[in-house]
Design an enzyme around this catalytic site. Structure first.
Site, PDB file in Angstrom:
ATOM      1  N   HIS A 177      27.699   6.294 -14.338  1.00 46.34           N
ATOM      2  CA  HIS A 177      28.570   6.639 -15.454  1.00 46.34           C
ATOM      3  C   HIS A 177      29.360   7.923 -15.151  1.00 46.34           C
ATOM      4  O   HIS A 177      30.530   8.035 -15.484  1.00 46.34           O
ATOM      5  CB  HIS A 177      27.691   6.837 -16.688  1.00 46.34           C
ATOM      6  CG  HIS A 177      28.479   7.015 -17.924  1.00 46.34           C
ATOM      7  ND1 HIS A 177      29.052   5.962 -18.584  1.00 46.34           N
ATOM      8  CD2 HIS A 177      28.832   8.123 -18.597  1.00 46.34           C
ATOM      9  CE1 HIS A 177      29.714   6.427 -19.618  1.00 46.34           C
ATOM     10  NE2 HIS A 177      29.594   7.728 -19.655  1.00 46.34           N
TER      11      HIS A 177
ATOM     12  N   ASP B  94      26.841  -4.821  -6.048  1.00 44.26           N
ATOM     13  CA  ASP B  94      25.760  -5.536  -5.367  1.00 44.26           C
ATOM     14  C   ASP B  94      26.109  -5.828  -3.914  1.00 44.26           C
ATOM     15  O   ASP B  94      25.233  -5.817  -3.052  1.00 44.26           O
ATOM     16  CB  ASP B  94      25.433  -6.848  -6.098  1.00 44.26           C
ATOM     17  CG  ASP B  94      24.459  -6.616  -7.238  1.00 44.26           C
ATOM     18  OD1 ASP B  94      23.492  -5.853  -7.040  1.00 44.26           O
ATOM     19  OD2 ASP B  94      24.667  -7.173  -8.327  1.00 44.26           O
TER      20      ASP B  94
ATOM     21  N   ARG C 271      20.797  -0.019  -5.308  1.00 39.46           N
ATOM     22  CA  ARG C 271      21.879   0.675  -6.010  1.00 39.46           C
ATOM     23  C   ARG C 271      21.379   1.649  -7.059  1.00 39.46           C
ATOM     24  O   ARG C 271      22.137   2.451  -7.583  1.00 39.46           O
ATOM     25  CB  ARG C 271      22.851  -0.343  -6.634  1.00 39.46           C
ATOM     26  CG  ARG C 271      22.234  -1.224  -7.674  1.00 39.46           C
ATOM     27  CD  ARG C 271      23.124  -2.406  -8.026  1.00 39.46           C
ATOM     28  NE  ARG C 271      23.901  -2.200  -9.223  1.00 39.46           N
ATOM     29  CZ  ARG C 271      24.607  -3.141  -9.834  1.00 39.46           C
ATOM     30  NH1 ARG C 271      24.642  -4.372  -9.329  1.00 39.46           N
ATOM     31  NH2 ARG C 271      25.274  -2.900 -10.916  1.00 39.46           N
TER      32      ARG C 271
ATOM     33  N   CYS D 192      35.470  -6.837  -9.432  1.00 41.41           N
ATOM     34  CA  CYS D 192      34.987  -6.380 -10.737  1.00 41.41           C
ATOM     35  C   CYS D 192      33.860  -5.368 -10.591  1.00 41.41           C
ATOM     36  O   CYS D 192      33.263  -4.951 -11.568  1.00 41.41           O
ATOM     37  CB  CYS D 192      34.565  -7.549 -11.619  1.00 41.41           C
ATOM     38  SG  CYS D 192      33.237  -8.534 -10.927  1.00 41.41           S
TER      39      CYS D 192
HETATM   40  C1  PEP Z   1      28.639  -5.989  -9.082  1.00 40.96           C
HETATM   41  O1  PEP Z   1      27.548  -6.258  -8.592  1.00 40.96           O
HETATM   42  O2  PEP Z   1      29.517  -5.332  -8.485  1.00 40.96           O
HETATM   43  C2  PEP Z   1      28.959  -6.415 -10.461  1.00 40.96           C
HETATM   44  C3  PEP Z   1      30.169  -6.263 -10.945  1.00 40.96           C
HETATM   45  O3  PEP Z   1      27.972  -6.950 -11.205  1.00 40.96           O
HETATM   46  P1  PEP Z   1      26.810  -6.091 -11.891  1.00 40.96           P
HETATM   47  O4  PEP Z   1      27.200  -4.636 -11.749  1.00 40.96           O
HETATM   48  O5  PEP Z   1      26.734  -6.548 -13.298  1.00 40.96           O
HETATM   49  O6  PEP Z   1      25.615  -6.456 -11.073  1.00 40.96           O
HETATM   50 MG    MG Z   2      26.273  -7.730  -9.488  1.00 42.19          MG
END
Ligand code: PEP
Ligand code: MG
Length: 543
Positions: free
Chosen positions: A187, A429, A439, A476
């Site tokens: 964040h 990910d 992560r 994303c």
């Molecule tokens: C990602 O893994 O980059 C993603 C957008 O999905 P999440 O953060 O919800 O795992």
């Molecule tokens: Mg993800």
């Protein structure tokens, strides 16, 4: 650290220096001892302490605007809540607890009840925790947790910053942010970029340092003691964006929002999102103990889709498991949950759960008029992608795609794109699995830096495959929220960027200032770099 240099991950550009202000950490549970000698007097301390806390919050709310004002006003009202205070007083008089411990215990009951109620009520649990911590600090006579009011421009040092900590943060007073924990997707990183202040996260040793002033480099991640000179990073005016993702040469790149709740959707629409590139549906049901019915899901999804009637929305099917467990989809115990049955893998075992979700999504799309696509998380092979697309079409959803967040999927992007309508790169990910670096663990955050050339080269494979097959490739993950990195991604063939609403304006404004040629130059430079810092430098050269 008088002469020592520390280093972390630079997540928001710029160099700044100034005196240090430390963010106080939340207090643990206060002790049940000593037993108060006069319980009536001890109980009588609670209301005046609550008044002081509420007054401080009201004063801060008066100076804040928008979301921050609303958060502070809600918290102030909660600090004066007679139910909470009455309960705490009773614990002092009847159970002979010290006032601070009584407040902590009384709040626990409210927090559990709110969490059990789920949904909007569960979100309020965080506010009760905040009030509890402030009241306990007041009663113990110690500094309240969270970001203090800054009298003059300062460098903030914290273990990590929670979303509530950041409400009301004054960008004219915060010269830079340095956190001991957190990672590039935290964040703090998102917020710092949206405020245009330099930030370094995962800076090991910063909490133990006694430096009174710091020089912070948000590009290289270097943090060192300074002589106290106040120097703010150069911010080129407040970013302005007209809500259309387009480069100055007319090249179109959709700029979309990441959402997980109706409030997120409203915020994204208000910030100018052209649609939604990632709707994390699992966020609607984090506190559900049973699978929600199709009708309940339909309502929950429609509430998020509503602000986007007539606009594109990518709804991701449940990404349960690992860091986002859902009680109704708990797998058998696994030694490595991030590598176990999560995301689409849950649906292979229980396809009926996926089918019911797809049915609810199709109904919510009809209810709201949003232009809905669906997308599966955690896809590893083209066969898995084809399996998902077939089920989506059967449920009446026209457009179906998958996330690319497992390295194997990036390596076979061409085969995957051949069977789907689009893909979206989950760089959070994808980094975690490429570098074998959790992560959520600050100690390996430097590996999860989305500027790592190893990650960028995988993204390039996917961009090339999309260009060749003429199919959309979105991003994303948090990489999309970094304006300079967004240019690099576009140069590698990415066609849409989806991000937290706070990043939309800075990214949209950056795109309007660049061209596709410059993005390609930036991409070439970053791809040839040997480490994140030189990748950034190479990307900045043409910009
Ligand atoms: C990602 O893994 O980059 C993603 C957008 O999905 P999440 O953060 O919800 O795992
Ligand atoms: Mg993800």
């Amino acid at each position: 650290m008088s002469s020592a240099r520390l280093s972390g991950v630079g997540v928001s550009s710029g160099r700044a220096s100034g005196p240090v202000v430390r963010v106080a950490e939340p207090l643990g549970e206060p002790p049940a001892e000593p037993v108060p000698a006069d319980v009536t007097a001890e109980a009588a301390r609670i209301r005046p302490a609550a008044d002081v806390v509420a007054e401080r919050l009201v004063a801060r709310a008066a100076q804040a605007i928008g979301d921050a004002k609303a958060v502070l006003e809600t918290t102030a009202a909660m600090a004066a809540d007679p139910a909470l205070l009455g309960q705490a007083e009773k614990l002092v008089t009847e159970r002979r607890l010290p006032a601070a411990r009584a407040v902590h215990q009384a709040a626990a009951g409210f927090i559990t009840a709110l969490e059990a109620a789920g949904g909007y009520m569960a979100e309020r649990a965080r506010d009760v925790q905040d009030v509890r911590d402030r009241l306990v600090a007041e009663l113990l006579g110690v500094a309240p947790p969270g970001v203090p009011d800054l009298a003059s421009p300062s460098v903030l040092v914290a273990r990590d910053l929670a979303p509530a900590d950041t409400a009301g943060l004054d960008p004219t007073k915060v010269l830079a942010l340095v956190t001991e924990e957190g990672g590039p997707t935290s964040h703090t990183a998102i917020l710092a970029r949206s405020l245009g202040i330099p930030a370094v996260v995962a800076c090991r040793g910063i909490l133990a340092s006694d430096a009174a002033a710091l020089l912070v480099d948000g590009d290289t991640g270097a943090v060192q003691a300074s002589d106290g000179t106040v120097r703010a990073a150069h911010v080129a005016g407040k970013a302005v964006w007209n809500g259309v993702g387009v480069l100055r040469d007319g090249h179109r790149v959709k700029v979309l929002g990441n959402v997980g709740s109706p409030a997120d959707a409203v915020a994204a629409a208000a910030a100018g999102a052209e649609g939604v590139g990632l709707f994390r549906t699992e966020f609607c049901f984090l506190s559900s103990t049973q699978e929600p019915s199709v009708e309940d899901q339909r309502k929950a999804y429609a509430a998020v889709l509503a602000p986007f009637a007539g606009k594109p929305v990518v709804v991701r099917t449940l990404d349960a498991g690992a860091d986002k467990p859902l009680a109704f989809l708990e797998p058998d115990p696994e030694p490595n949950p991030a590598l176990g049955v999560r995301g689409l893998r849950v649906a292979f075992d229980r396809p009926e759960v996926l089918d019911r979700q797809l049915e609810a999504i199709a109904l919510a799309a009809k209810d709201t008029g949003a232009d809905v696509s669906v997308m599966a998380p955690m896809v590893a092979t083209a066969a898995e992608a084809a399996w998902f697309v077939e089920r989506a079409r059967k449920a009446g959803v026209e457009r179906a795609g998958v996330m690319i967040e497992i390295p194997a999927a990036a390596l076979v992007a061409r085969e995957i794109l051949a069977v789907v309508d689009f893909v979206s790169l989950g760089t959070n990910d994808l980094a975690q699995y490429t570098f074998a670096a959790d992560r959520q663990v600050g100690a390996v955050a430097a590996l999860n830096d989305p500027w790592q050339p190893g990650l960028l080269r995988l993204v390039k494979l996917v961009g090339d495959a999309g260009t060749e097959l003429g199919k959309p490739v979105g991003v994303c993950g948090e990489a999309a929220a970094d304006p300079l990195l967004a240019c690099v991604l576009i140069g590698m063939g990415v066609t849409s960027l989806s991000m937290n609403h706070t990043a939309l304006t800075v990214v949209g404004a950056k795109l309007a200032s660049t061209s596709f040629d410059l993005c390609q130059l930036a991409a070439r430079g970053a791809l040839g770099a040997h480490d994140p810092a030189s990748a950034k430098l190479a990307a900045r050269a043409p910009h």
